[in-house]
Write an enzyme that holds these catalytic residues in place. Structure first.
Site, short mmCIF file in Angstrom:
data_model
loop_
_atom_site.label_atom_id
_atom_site.label_comp_id
_atom_site.label_asym_id
_atom_site.label_seq_id
_atom_site.Cartn_x
_atom_site.Cartn_y
_atom_site.Cartn_z
N HIS A 173 37.83 46.64 38.26
CA HIS A 173 37.84 45.23 37.89
C HIS A 173 36.69 44.94 36.94
O HIS A 173 35.63 45.55 37.03
CB HIS A 173 37.69 44.41 39.18
CG HIS A 173 38.07 42.98 39.07
ND1 HIS A 173 39.06 42.51 38.24
CD2 HIS A 173 37.58 41.87 39.70
CE1 HIS A 173 39.17 41.20 38.36
NE2 HIS A 173 38.28 40.79 39.25
N ASN A 231 34.36 35.52 38.99
CA ASN A 231 35.64 36.22 39.03
C ASN A 231 36.68 35.44 38.23
O ASN A 231 36.41 34.32 37.77
CB ASN A 231 36.07 36.38 40.50
CG ASN A 231 37.07 37.50 40.70
OD1 ASN A 231 37.51 38.15 39.75
ND2 ASN A 231 37.46 37.73 41.93
N CYS A 282 41.72 40.92 33.50
CA CYS A 282 40.34 40.63 33.88
C CYS A 282 39.38 40.92 32.74
O CYS A 282 38.42 40.19 32.51
CB CYS A 282 39.94 41.43 35.12
SG CYS A 282 40.16 43.21 34.93
N GLN A 333 43.59 34.61 36.23
CA GLN A 333 44.35 35.57 35.41
C GLN A 333 45.80 35.70 35.86
O GLN A 333 46.62 36.22 35.11
CB GLN A 333 43.66 36.93 35.43
CG GLN A 333 43.66 37.62 36.79
CD GLN A 333 42.81 38.89 36.80
OE1 GLN A 333 41.59 38.83 36.77
NE2 GLN A 333 43.47 40.05 36.84
#
Ligand SMILES: *[C@@H]1O[C@H](CO)[C@@H](O)[C@H](O)[C@H]1NC(C)=O
Ligand SMILES: *[C@@H]1O[C@H](CO)[C@@H](O)[C@H](O)[C@H]1NC(C)=O
Ligand SMILES: *[C@@H]1O[C@H](CO)[C@@H](O)[C@H](O)[C@H]1NC(C)=O
Length: 376
Positions: free
Chosen positions: A292, A313, A144, A138
């Site tokens: 997140h 992630n 995110c 990102q």
């Protein structure tokens, strides 16, 4: 001569980041070379960074010698600030009108409740089915939520149409075009939002592919929406989304085992130095700072470190285990409090603390898109 230069460059690239096992005699000088830092030797900044780095390195080495289920490593940020202790939760408890609420769910949302399934597999990893795309990065943008939504849509579209059909979908369309009028999870775009808003948006507009509308918010600019359905015909569409019953471990296990990857919210505050293993670094007696959005891709049991959740992630493949982190999965999940909910999925600046369960609040806010399909 040219061959030699290329070879040397290659070797230095390959060697660039030390593993946690190689830190015993690691120096700041080596770190500056490995991470291509541009500090002038002997400048004031150099000395400050060196001091911070050496303290953090000592902390990392002593942590790795202790008996933990995960290992810490040296990262680009290891010279940026001293590892900070989080705010103790007790200071929030002392607030006068202290109240805690359960994670909010709108009446309109379909909710997945645990069915009590007893025949779930011991481990699940949707990557093995060929329905999870490569990990993305990102960059500096707080997108995110968009990476999470796009990844979950990709996987559900592939699951519903057969594994040969894994599309790479446009994160940029979501970052630039998804409205966030109630300021859920931030002010929208690179200022943060939540995956559910993206699932709502794609219900109406669908989502085009990465190659028709590529990611350019890496350097923290949201950009105006440039989605033109005539030119960038959408490739995947869904019909709304379902929430997983919050703070319900059985419900989340069933959903990820039987339906597909799930969008989740989590406290990533301690992830900076994570290198490998099963992360258990969130302390229930401290504030659980949900900040997140990531993708739950499965779960399993590590022979050495025990039960984990498998989490994708969006910090590139350099992060953790090839871009993934494994989070401790407790047999009986504990609960804590998120006293800073505006950093996470709260809307409209609502500061009411939220009860969040599971390591790093992993069970608190989960969802997945419904009837996701490829538009032919
Ligand atoms: C690190 O240095 C110590 C003594 O300075 C030495 O005994 C040890 O072998 C070195 N370790 C590595 C991995 O190089
Ligand atoms: C690494 O850190 C330096 C500052 O220490 C920064 O300028 C640079 O952008 C960082 N690189 C990455 C890839 O984050
Ligand atoms: C991104 O931009 C915002 C607003 O300009 C700024 O506050 C934030 O620090 C930036 N983030 C990074 C990582 O540069």
């Amino acid at each position: 001569m040219i061959k030699f230069v290329i070879l040397v460059t290659l070797i230095s690239l390959i060697n660039c980041k030390p593993k946690w096992t190689q830190l015993q005699n690691y120096t700041f000088e080596q770190y500056v070379r490995d991470f291509q830092k541009e500090y002038k030797a002997d400048s004031e900044e150099y000395m400050t960074r060196k001091k911070i780095f050496e303290q953090n390195l000592a902390d990392i080495i002593s942590f790795n010698k202790e008996d933990h289920s995960y290992k810490k490593g040296v990262k680009n940020s290891t010279d940026e600030s001293y590892f900070e202790k989080k705010e103790s939760f007790s200071i929030f408890k002392n607030q006068v009108d202290f109240q805690i609420m359960d994670p909010p769910i709108k009446n309109s949302n379909q909710v997945y409740k645990a069915k009590g399934l007893t025949n779930l597999p011991d481990s699940v990893d949707w990557r093995e089915k060929g329905v999870v795309s490569p990990v993305k990065d990102q960059g500096d943008c707080l997108s995110c939520w968009a990476f999470t939504a796009a990844s979950v849509l990709e996987s559900h579209a592939a699951i519903n149409s057969g594994a040969g059909n894994l599309k790479i979908l446009s994160v940029q369309q979501l970052v630039s075009c998804v409205p966030n009028p109630d300021q859920c999870g931030g002010q929208g775009g690179c200022f943060g939002a939540v995956a559910d808003l993206a699932f709502e948006y794609t219900t109406k507009f669908g989502i085009t592919s990465e190659y028709k509308y590529g990611y350019k918010s890496y350097f923290n600019d949201t950009y105006d929406c440039k989605f033109d359905p005539q030119k960038q015909s959408p490739e995947v569409i869904n019909k709304g989304f379902a929430k997983i019953n919050p703070n319900d471990q059985q419900a989340l296990l069933e959903a990820v085992a039987t339906i597909g990857p799930i969008a989740i919210s989590i406290d990533s505050t301690g992830w900076d130095s994570y290198e490998e293993g099963v992360f258990d670094g969130c302390d229930y007696s401290e504030n659980i700072n949900i900040d997140h959005a990531v993708v739950l891709v499965g779960y399993g049991t590590d022979p050495k470190y025990g039960d984990y959740w498998l989490v994708r992630n969006s910090y590139g493949t350099e992060f953790g285990e090839d871009g993934y982190i494994r989070i401790k999965r407790e047999s009986v999940p504990q609960c804590g409090v998120d006293s800073t909910p505006t950093n996470g999925f709260a809307c409209g600046g609502d500061e009411t603390p939220i009860k969040v369960c599971g390591m790093c609040g992993i069970l608190s806010d989960s969802s997945y898109p419904l009837n996701t399909k490829i538009i032919v």
